[in-house]
Design an enzyme around this catalytic site. Structure first.
Site, short mmCIF file in Angstrom:
data_model
loop_
_atom_site.label_atom_id
_atom_site.label_comp_id
_atom_site.label_asym_id
_atom_site.label_seq_id
_atom_site.Cartn_x
_atom_site.Cartn_y
_atom_site.Cartn_z
N GLU A 25 -5.06 -8.78 -0.32
CA GLU A 25 -5.90 -8.42 0.84
C GLU A 25 -7.33 -8.30 0.35
O GLU A 25 -7.63 -7.47 -0.52
CB GLU A 25 -5.44 -7.10 1.48
CG GLU A 25 -4.12 -7.24 2.21
CD GLU A 25 -3.71 -5.99 2.99
OE1 GLU A 25 -4.60 -5.27 3.47
OE2 GLU A 25 -2.49 -5.79 3.13
N GLU B 230 0.84 -1.22 0.00
CA GLU B 230 0.00 0.00 0.00
C GLU B 230 0.87 1.26 0.00
O GLU B 230 0.72 2.15 0.83
CB GLU B 230 -0.99 -0.02 1.17
CG GLU B 230 -1.98 -1.16 1.05
CD GLU B 230 -3.24 -1.04 1.91
OE1 GLU B 230 -3.30 -0.16 2.76
OE2 GLU B 230 -4.16 -1.85 1.69
O1 AHR Z 1 -5.45 -5.78 6.88
C1 AHR Z 1 -5.40 -4.60 7.60
C2 AHR Z 1 -4.72 -3.47 6.83
O2 AHR Z 1 -5.47 -3.14 5.72
C3 AHR Z 1 -3.35 -3.78 6.26
O3 AHR Z 1 -2.35 -3.61 7.19
C4 AHR Z 1 -3.23 -2.78 5.17
O4 AHR Z 1 -2.41 -3.23 4.12
C5 AHR Z 1 -4.66 -2.55 4.73
O5 AHR Z 1 -4.98 -1.21 4.64
#
Ligand code: AHR
Length: 491
Positions: free
Chosen positions: A295, A173
């Protein structure tokens, strides 16, 4: 009656087992307590890893595990997590809950966890607050066999042999918590950092660049244009957020409107893959670069009374449907989607396992992963189901049914079908072209929309044998109950 058409002769491609991957971050009680309790814990463990959790995870065949973050990855300095535990730095996990991170779980512990789970490690390096040298040395420490400062250090720390590490993420990110970079800036940084992530001997890294947040198509465009030739995979993060970032909604207390809103929002994954995929096709028509959805999952408000920075949430039949729908979508896009990692494995967001002290609960999401595991490494085949739109609000209509179908190495057909309706069951006529059906085995996960498993009632939602089908000359007829995930194995 809805018709389900399946043509096993029309093979669409291999479903990478890594689509069934997971994510574990130094966040809340995921690593500490959830997976790792330390050798001295009274909770039964092997080299510090909880035996109950490892055993349950092995059952669902975890193919790959991403670590150490997440946002934590771009604050993590791997050398803090090696060597004698008593000498490891203690620090504050500023990003997640402000608790003490004692670094007792580091590189060696993560690789030990992967050994026990028999899964591939996916390590995410630090671009945001790290250096090129630090990342380069981590790869050397992990994978170099010969004589070198990092290989020597690894040996000194007890690991004579190098490990095999395939998946390596260069930042996380970086448009946000990983440095607030522009795509142009990150693309340059990615090119520089990845240059020094070497392939030692026969260890070949699969390098994953940080990809877009949800529908930021410009990020994908710039990354593919400026750095596409230097990557094996490009990530994508998309969380299903029912309400908004400030008030996300409760995980286990919701009404019918929220049910359909959640499912509508999760179905957006299809559009995201389609549109990011189209941009990738422009630069990479041969689909050499994998879309890595590292994610995904439901993100609700934390449970009342828990640390807001720990992201602990319950898991209901709504999560089961979200898991089933997303996994079907990934299967159906297996030409581009090469890996996906649900966030997160234990005690954080849409977990497959929850723990409380010695107790462990398998969530509805766990059961879906178990029911879908036969799709791993199987061949996606053509399928289509008649659907109608359902829902209680005009703007949040969803299809009533959602499916994917594969054929495994033994020739068995695996159908996974979701019924998104909270009130109606449906008669299905399964038409299997050019294939005689000899036997069917079914498993069903079904309950009221808000049903969940808890520590004092761990088996409220559990898979049961499904026998409500009839083999016909065209295939099989069956009735899928309301609010359910169904798995059929057909021979
Ligand atoms: O999964 C929780 C958070 O969500 C992670 O650390 C990040 O990559 C995303 O914003």
């Amino acid at each position: 009656m809805s018709k389900l058409f399946v043509n096993v002769q029309n093979k669409k491609g291999k479903i990478n087992k890594e689509i069934y991957g997971h994510f574990s971050e130094h966040l809340g009680r995921c690593i500490y307590e959830g997976l790792y309790v330390g050798e001295d814990s009274k909770i039964p463990n092997t080299n510090g890893m909880r035996n109950d959790v490892v055993q349950a995870l092995k059952e669902i065949k975890i193919p790959v595990l991403r670590w150490p973050g997440g946002c934590f990855a771009d604050e993590y300095h791997w050398k803090d997590g090696i060597g004698q535990k008593e000498n490891r730095k203690k620090m504050i996990n500023t990003h997640w809950g402000g608790v003490v991170e004692d670094n007792s779980f580091g590189t060696h512990e993560f690789m030990e966890l992967c050994r026990q789970l028999e899964c591939e490690p996916y390590i995410n390096g630090n671009v945001g607050s790290g250096t090129v040298q630090e990342m380069s040395e981590w790869v050397e420490y992990l994978t170099f066999e010969g004589i070198s400062p990092m290989a020597d250090l690894r040996k000194k720390n007890g690991n004579e042999d190098a490990w095999k590490v395939k998946y390596f993420g260069v930042g996380n990110e970086n448009w946000g918590c990983g440095g607030n970079m522009t795509p142009e800036y990150y693309a340059n940084e990615y090119r520089r950092y990845q240059t020094y992530c070497r392939n030692y001997a026969d260890n070949k890294l699969y390098k994953i660049a940080c990809g877009a947040n949800a529908d930021d198509y410009d990020w994908t465009d710039v990354l593919m244009k400026n750095a596409g030739n230097f990557m094996d995979g490009l990530s994508l993060h998309y969380y299903t957020i029912t309400k908004n970032w400030v008030e996300k909604g409760a995980a286990a207390k919701f009404d019918e409107k929220e049910w359909y809103t959640t499912l509508k929002k999760t179905l957006k994954m299809e559009e995201l893959i389609y549109r990011h995929g189209a941009i990738m096709d422009r630069y990479d028509p041969e689909k050499k670069v994998g879309l890595i959805i590292d994610e995904w999952g439901n993100w609700f408000d934390v449970e009342v009374g828990t640390n807001p920075g720990f992201l602990y949430q319950q898991n209901t039949m709504r999560d089961a449907l979200v898991a089933g729908i997303n996994l079907n979508i990934f299967n159906k896009n297996c030409d581009r989607v090469k890996m996906a990692n649900i966030a997160q494995m234990v005690n954080v967001l849409q977990s497959v396992i929850l723990t409380e002290g010695e107790k462990m609960v398998l969530t509805p999401t766990y059961h879906v992963f178990n029911m879908y595991k036969n799709h791993q490494e199987a061949t996606l085949v053509e399928s289509y189901i008649d659907t109608k739109d359902i829902g209680v609000e005009e703007e949040n209509q969803v299809p009533n049914l959602h499916e994917s179908v594969s054929v495994d190495a033994e020739g068995r057909i695996n159908v996974t079908l979701n019924n998104l309706s909270i009130s109606e069951s449906y008669d299905i006529q399964g038409i299997f072209a050019d294939r005689e059906i000899k036997s069917v085995k079914g498993t069903i996960l079904s309950n009221e929309m808000g049903a969940y498993n808890d520590f004092d009632a761990p088996e409220v939602v559990k898979p049961l044998e499904f026998t409500n089908f009839k083999i016909t000359d065209k295939g099989i007829d069956f009735k899928i109950p309301k609010c359910s995930v169904l798995h059929l194995v057909i021979e």
